[in-house]
Design a protein around this motif. Structure first.
Motif, PDB file in Angstrom:
ATOM      1  N   GLN A   1      40.611 -45.522  24.814  1.00 23.53           N
ATOM      2  CA  GLN A   1      40.098 -46.855  24.542  1.00 23.53           C
ATOM      3  C   GLN A   1      38.669 -46.791  24.004  1.00 23.53           C
ATOM      4  O   GLN A   1      37.937 -45.825  24.291  1.00 23.53           O
ATOM      5  CB  GLN A   1      40.125 -47.700  25.815  1.00 23.53           C
ATOM      6  N   PRO A   2      38.255 -47.794  23.247  1.00 29.28           N
ATOM      7  CA  PRO A   2      36.852 -47.830  22.790  1.00 29.28           C
ATOM      8  C   PRO A   2      35.906 -47.732  23.972  1.00 29.28           C
ATOM      9  O   PRO A   2      36.131 -48.342  25.032  1.00 29.28           O
ATOM     10  CB  PRO A   2      36.765 -49.200  22.109  1.00 29.28           C
TER      11      PRO A   2
ATOM     12  N   SER B   1      41.643 -46.789  20.321  1.00 27.47           N
ATOM     13  CA  SER B   1      42.243 -48.115  20.172  1.00 27.47           C
ATOM     14  C   SER B   1      42.458 -48.745  21.539  1.00 27.47           C
ATOM     15  O   SER B   1      42.721 -48.052  22.516  1.00 27.47           O
ATOM     16  CB  SER B   1      43.582 -48.000  19.440  1.00 27.47           C
ATOM     17  N   SER B   2      42.348 -50.068  21.570  1.00 26.99           N
ATOM     18  CA  SER B   2      42.643 -50.799  22.804  1.00 26.99           C
ATOM     19  C   SER B   2      44.095 -51.253  22.814  1.00 26.99           C
ATOM     20  O   SER B   2      44.533 -51.879  23.786  1.00 26.99           O
ATOM     21  CB  SER B   2      41.700 -51.991  22.937  1.00 26.99           C
TER      22      SER B   2
ATOM     23  N   LYS C   1      34.439 -44.914  19.280  1.00 25.19           N
ATOM     24  CA  LYS C   1      34.640 -46.155  18.531  1.00 25.19           C
ATOM     25  C   LYS C   1      35.941 -46.057  17.729  1.00 25.19           C
ATOM     26  O   LYS C   1      36.382 -44.947  17.392  1.00 25.19           O
ATOM     27  CB  LYS C   1      33.474 -46.371  17.573  1.00 25.19           C
ATOM     28  N   PRO C   2      36.524 -47.180  17.365  1.00 26.91           N
ATOM     29  CA  PRO C   2      37.746 -47.128  16.537  1.00 26.91           C
ATOM     30  C   PRO C   2      37.555 -46.342  15.245  1.00 26.91           C
ATOM     31  O   PRO C   2      38.495 -45.663  14.784  1.00 26.91           O
ATOM     32  CB  PRO C   2      38.023 -48.601  16.258  1.00 26.91           C
TER      33      PRO C   2
END
Length: 115
Positions: A13-14, A114-115, A86-87
């Motif tokens: 996740q970010p 990614s979330s 970060k993405p």
């Protein structure tokens, strides 16, 4: 024969962290500069971080203060600690070894933020 085997990629996740490893064999690891590159879909491969045989490091501006490259010459392994992901860090990450005109590449490991 020369082998560079990356591991440690995955989905995160970010804001999360991952640690990539690259195990090397078949050449004199301690004499080589080692680097991490990445390639996102539709983009060129770019340098992320590099560490010389003497331990000097340099980073892409986009990852400074978030990523740390290190090496363990006793284990023939180079690491990339990635924090605050970060993405836009999503890419295939490749390990690279370089000494004069000799350049070797690993097969790559996917990192997806990614979330």
């Amino acid at each position: 024969q020369v082998q560079l085997v990356e591991s440690g990629g995955g989905l995160v996740q970010p804001g999360g962290s991952l640690r990539l490893s690259c195990a090397a064999s078949g050449f004199t690891f301690g004499s080589y500069a080692m680097g991490w590159f990445r390639q996102a879909p539709g983009k060129e491969r770019e340098l992320v971080a590099r560490i010389t045989s003497g331990g000097n490091t340099n980073y892409a501006d986009s990852v400074k203060s978030r990523f740390t490259i290190s090496r363990d010459n006793t284990k023939n392994t180079v690491y990339l600690q990635m924090n605050s992901l970060k993405p836009e860090d999503t890419a295939v990450y490749f390990c690279n070894a370089q000494y004069l005109y000799r350049i070797y590449w690993g097969q790559g490991t996917q990192v997806t933020v990614s979330s």
